[in-house]
Write a protein that holds these residues in place. Structure first.
Motif, PDB file in Angstrom:
ATOM      1  N   LEU A 285      -4.673  -0.578  -2.770  1.00 19.99           N
ATOM      2  CA  LEU A 285      -3.301  -0.753  -2.300  1.00 19.99           C
ATOM      3  C   LEU A 285      -3.264  -2.012  -1.437  1.00 19.99           C
ATOM      4  O   LEU A 285      -4.028  -2.131  -0.476  1.00 19.99           O
ATOM      5  N   LYS A 286      -2.424  -2.961  -1.807  1.00 25.76           N
ATOM      6  CA  LYS A 286      -2.381  -4.229  -1.071  1.00 25.76           C
ATOM      7  C   LYS A 286      -0.967  -4.481  -0.566  1.00 25.76           C
ATOM      8  O   LYS A 286      -0.010  -4.420  -1.331  1.00 25.76           O
ATOM      9  N   ILE A 287      -0.842  -4.759   0.721  1.00 23.94           N
ATOM     10  CA  ILE A 287       0.470  -5.005   1.314  1.00 23.94           C
ATOM     11  C   ILE A 287       0.467  -6.371   1.984  1.00 23.94           C
ATOM     12  O   ILE A 287      -0.427  -6.671   2.779  1.00 23.94           O
ATOM     13  N   GLU A 288       1.417  -7.210   1.607  1.00 20.85           N
ATOM     14  CA  GLU A 288       1.478  -8.579   2.138  1.00 20.85           C
ATOM     15  C   GLU A 288       2.909  -8.909   2.523  1.00 20.85           C
ATOM     16  O   GLU A 288       3.837  -8.589   1.762  1.00 20.85           O
ATOM     17  N   ALA A 289       3.082  -9.588   3.644  1.00 15.85           N
ATOM     18  CA  ALA A 289       4.416 -10.061   4.005  1.00 15.85           C
ATOM     19  C   ALA A 289       4.845 -11.150   3.020  1.00 15.85           C
ATOM     20  O   ALA A 289       4.017 -11.908   2.521  1.00 15.85           O
ATOM     21  N   VAL A 290       6.146 -11.192   2.724  1.00 17.37           N
ATOM     22  CA  VAL A 290       6.688 -12.192   1.802  1.00 17.37           C
ATOM     23  C   VAL A 290       7.462 -13.225   2.619  1.00 17.37           C
ATOM     24  O   VAL A 290       8.250 -12.858   3.493  1.00 17.37           O
TER      25      VAL A 290
ATOM     26  N   TYR B 192       8.078  -7.062   2.350  1.00 15.94           N
ATOM     27  CA  TYR B 192       6.659  -6.929   2.023  1.00 15.94           C
ATOM     28  C   TYR B 192       6.471  -6.708   0.526  1.00 15.94           C
ATOM     29  O   TYR B 192       7.254  -6.007  -0.103  1.00 15.94           O
ATOM     30  N   SER B 193       5.433  -7.302  -0.001  1.00 17.09           N
ATOM     31  CA  SER B 193       5.002  -6.997  -1.356  1.00 17.09           C
ATOM     32  C   SER B 193       3.973  -5.869  -1.265  1.00 17.09           C
ATOM     33  O   SER B 193       3.046  -5.932  -0.451  1.00 17.09           O
ATOM     34  N   VAL B 194       4.176  -4.821  -2.065  1.00 12.31           N
ATOM     35  CA  VAL B 194       3.247  -3.684  -2.105  1.00 12.31           C
ATOM     36  C   VAL B 194       2.712  -3.586  -3.528  1.00 12.31           C
ATOM     37  O   VAL B 194       3.494  -3.453  -4.470  1.00 12.31           O
ATOM     38  N   LYS B 195       1.400  -3.678  -3.664  1.00 12.73           N
ATOM     39  CA  LYS B 195       0.804  -3.617  -4.999  1.00 12.73           C
ATOM     40  C   LYS B 195      -0.254  -2.536  -5.040  1.00 12.73           C
ATOM     41  O   LYS B 195      -1.053  -2.410  -4.125  1.00 12.73           O
ATOM     42  N   MET B 196      -0.251  -1.789  -6.122  1.00 12.90           N
ATOM     43  CA  MET B 196      -1.262  -0.734  -6.313  1.00 12.90           C
ATOM     44  C   MET B 196      -1.884  -0.897  -7.685  1.00 12.90           C
ATOM     45  O   MET B 196      -1.199  -1.185  -8.654  1.00 12.90           O
ATOM     46  N   ARG B 197      -3.200  -0.756  -7.755  1.00 11.22           N
ATOM     47  CA  ARG B 197      -3.851  -0.609  -9.057  1.00 11.22           C
ATOM     48  C   ARG B 197      -4.917   0.467  -8.936  1.00 11.22           C
ATOM     49  O   ARG B 197      -5.579   0.590  -7.903  1.00 11.22           O
ATOM     50  N   SER B 198      -5.050   1.277  -9.968  1.00 15.20           N
ATOM     51  CA  SER B 198      -6.011   2.372  -9.890  1.00 15.20           C
ATOM     52  C   SER B 198      -6.832   2.438 -11.166  1.00 15.20           C
ATOM     53  O   SER B 198      -6.390   2.011 -12.231  1.00 15.20           O
ATOM     54  N   SER B 199      -8.037   2.981 -11.021  1.00 16.92           N
ATOM     55  CA  SER B 199      -8.950   3.067 -12.155  1.00 16.92           C
ATOM     56  C   SER B 199      -9.815   4.308 -12.032  1.00 16.92           C
ATOM     57  O   SER B 199      -9.872   4.949 -10.982  1.00 16.92           O
TER      58      SER B 199
ATOM     59  N   ILE C 202      -6.092   2.941 -14.911  1.00 16.11           N
ATOM     60  CA  ILE C 202      -5.229   4.121 -14.954  1.00 16.11           C
ATOM     61  C   ILE C 202      -3.769   3.712 -14.779  1.00 16.11           C
ATOM     62  O   ILE C 202      -2.928   3.985 -15.626  1.00 16.11           O
ATOM     63  N   SER C 203      -3.455   3.039 -13.698  1.00 15.53           N
ATOM     64  CA  SER C 203      -2.060   2.670 -13.501  1.00 15.53           C
ATOM     65  C   SER C 203      -1.958   1.545 -12.492  1.00 15.53           C
ATOM     66  O   SER C 203      -2.885   1.263 -11.732  1.00 15.53           O
ATOM     67  N   GLY C 204      -0.810   0.898 -12.492  1.00 16.78           N
ATOM     68  CA  GLY C 204      -0.547  -0.164 -11.535  1.00 16.78           C
ATOM     69  C   GLY C 204       0.938  -0.175 -11.241  1.00 16.78           C
ATOM     70  O   GLY C 204       1.737   0.333 -12.032  1.00 16.78           O
ATOM     71  N   ALA C 205       1.303  -0.704 -10.082  1.00 24.42           N
ATOM     72  CA  ALA C 205       2.715  -0.767  -9.742  1.00 24.42           C
ATOM     73  C   ALA C 205       2.894  -1.815  -8.657  1.00 24.42           C
ATOM     74  O   ALA C 205       1.955  -2.101  -7.909  1.00 24.42           O
ATOM     75  N   GLU C 206       4.063  -2.383  -8.591  1.00 23.91           N
ATOM     76  CA  GLU C 206       4.354  -3.268  -7.467  1.00 23.91           C
ATOM     77  C   GLU C 206       5.818  -3.210  -7.098  1.00 23.91           C
ATOM     78  O   GLU C 206       6.678  -2.987  -7.941  1.00 23.91           O
ATOM     79  N   ARG C 207       6.073  -3.350  -5.819  1.00 23.97           N
ATOM     80  CA  ARG C 207       7.429  -3.341  -5.304  1.00 23.97           C
ATOM     81  C   ARG C 207       7.530  -4.405  -4.217  1.00 23.97           C
ATOM     82  O   ARG C 207       6.523  -4.820  -3.637  1.00 23.97           O
ATOM     83  N   ILE C 208       8.748  -4.817  -3.920  1.00 21.69           N
ATOM     84  CA  ILE C 208       9.001  -5.685  -2.768  1.00 21.69           C
ATOM     85  C   ILE C 208      10.042  -4.959  -1.930  1.00 21.69           C
ATOM     86  O   ILE C 208      11.147  -4.692  -2.421  1.00 21.69           O
ATOM     87  N   VAL C 209       9.664  -4.578  -0.716  1.00 20.22           N
ATOM     88  CA  VAL C 209      10.526  -3.688   0.073  1.00 20.22           C
ATOM     89  C   VAL C 209      10.632  -4.145   1.529  1.00 20.22           C
ATOM     90  O   VAL C 209       9.821  -4.931   2.020  1.00 20.22           O
ATOM     91  N   GLU C 210      11.627  -3.603   2.198  1.00 21.99           N
ATOM     92  CA  GLU C 210      11.780  -3.815   3.638  1.00 21.99           C
ATOM     93  C   GLU C 210      10.686  -3.049   4.381  1.00 21.99           C
ATOM     94  O   GLU C 210      10.191  -2.032   3.870  1.00 21.99           O
ATOM     95  N   GLY C 211      10.374  -3.488   5.592  1.00 19.96           N
ATOM     96  CA  GLY C 211       9.348  -2.826   6.399  1.00 19.96           C
ATOM     97  C   GLY C 211       9.554  -1.321   6.509  1.00 19.96           C
ATOM     98  O   GLY C 211       8.599  -0.548   6.417  1.00 19.96           O
TER      99      GLY C 211
END
Ligand code: WAQ
Ligand code: MG
Length: 252
Positions: A58-63, A3-10, A22-31
């Motif tokens: 916060l956005k989570i999408e299968a890859v 899964y791709s996990v993306k966060m952005r905050s303001s 304010i901040s942003g981050a993204e990861r690609i991780v196992e379920g």
């Protein structure tokens, strides 16, 4: 499943309604890592040095695993510089060594140095002429869709050398993805965090060359430039940087 996990905050309002980033981050991780990853991102958004966030997306999408490319993490070398002037001079030398013309290297440095405030993405400049190749009025190309595979092994190898923290991890992953494309000759970057003065020059040939001082402490402006080999397909390169999922691995 990945899964791709993306966060952005303001703060003040969501980004699309003019809120302050304010901040942003993204990861690609196992379920199985989803909950822990999302929790860490929420914590980061709420306790960021730039202030607490009022809006968190916060956005989570299968890859699609069949579309993932694997590329090597760049080796990290630490250079030394006594101050900003020396740091920037070394960066120019490193860029030229990586195949960027002195003129283009200087143009890239000036692009970042001339910013009144940081832009979201990276400038794409021709590595020969220094001409800007992405939308000249735009806020740069935002690289996304990357993370490291076997993250534990990678983090331990860096920590063993005293290199720890999110800045290094994120920058090395981003630089390694970009260097994994044949169109990219080299990258120049320094942080926009007022308290973080480190930057780097990266290239496939010479790796991630870390430069301890690239700006004055307290300066909130940073930036990124990708120097693009003449003749590269710019649209394809931008698509790769923005959207291609790439997992970075140690040594291969
Ligand atoms: N894609 C393209 N450009 C980006 C991205 C992205 N995903 N994220 C940031 N930028 C651009 C944008 O203009 C920022 O203002 C600038 O880069 C700097 O971003 O110790 O922290 O996230 O080895 O502040 C490098 C040294 C730290 C790390 C880099 O960059 C180390 C850093 P920041
Ligand atoms: Mg930053």
């Amino acid at each position: 499943m990945l899964y791709s996990v993306k966060m952005r905050s303001s703060a003040g309002a969501p980004h699309e309604r003019g809120g302050r980033h304010i901040s942003g981050a993204e990861r690609i991780v196992e379920g199985g890592e989803l909950e822990e990853t999302a929790a860490a991102m929420l914590r980061r958004a709420r306790t960021h040095p730039r202030g607490g966030a009022d809006f968190i997306n916060l956005k989570i999408e299968a890859v699609n695993i069949e579309r993932v490319l694997y590329k090597p993490l760049l080796p990290v070398t630490e250079l030394s510089a006594a101050g900003k002037e020396e740091g920037r001079r070394i960066a120019l030398e490193e860029l030229v060594r990586a195949g960027v013309t002195p003129r283009a290297a200087k143009a890239g440095m000036e692009k970042i140095a001339a910013l009144a405030e940081s832009i979201r993405g990276a400038f794409l400049l021709d590595s020969g002429s220094g001409e800007r190749l992405d939308d000249p009025e735009g806020s740069g190309v935002r690289v996304s869709g990357m993370d490291c595979d076997e993250a534990g092994e990678y983090l331990r190898s860096l920590e063993a050398r005293g290199l720890r923290g999110e800045h290094i991890r994120e920058a090395l992953v981003l630089a390694s993805k970009a260097a994994g494309h044949d169109g990219v000759a080299a990258e120049l970057c320094w942080s926009d965090d007022p308290g973080y003065v480190t930057g780097y020059v990266a290239s496939r040939t010479f790796g991630y060359r870390r430069i301890p001082v690239m700006k004055d402490l307290g300066d909130p402006v940073g930036g990124r430039v990708f120097f693009v080999n003449p003749g590269a397909d710019i649209a394809a390169l931008i698509e790769y940087l923005r959207r291609q999922t790439v997992l970075l691995r140690l040594g291969r």
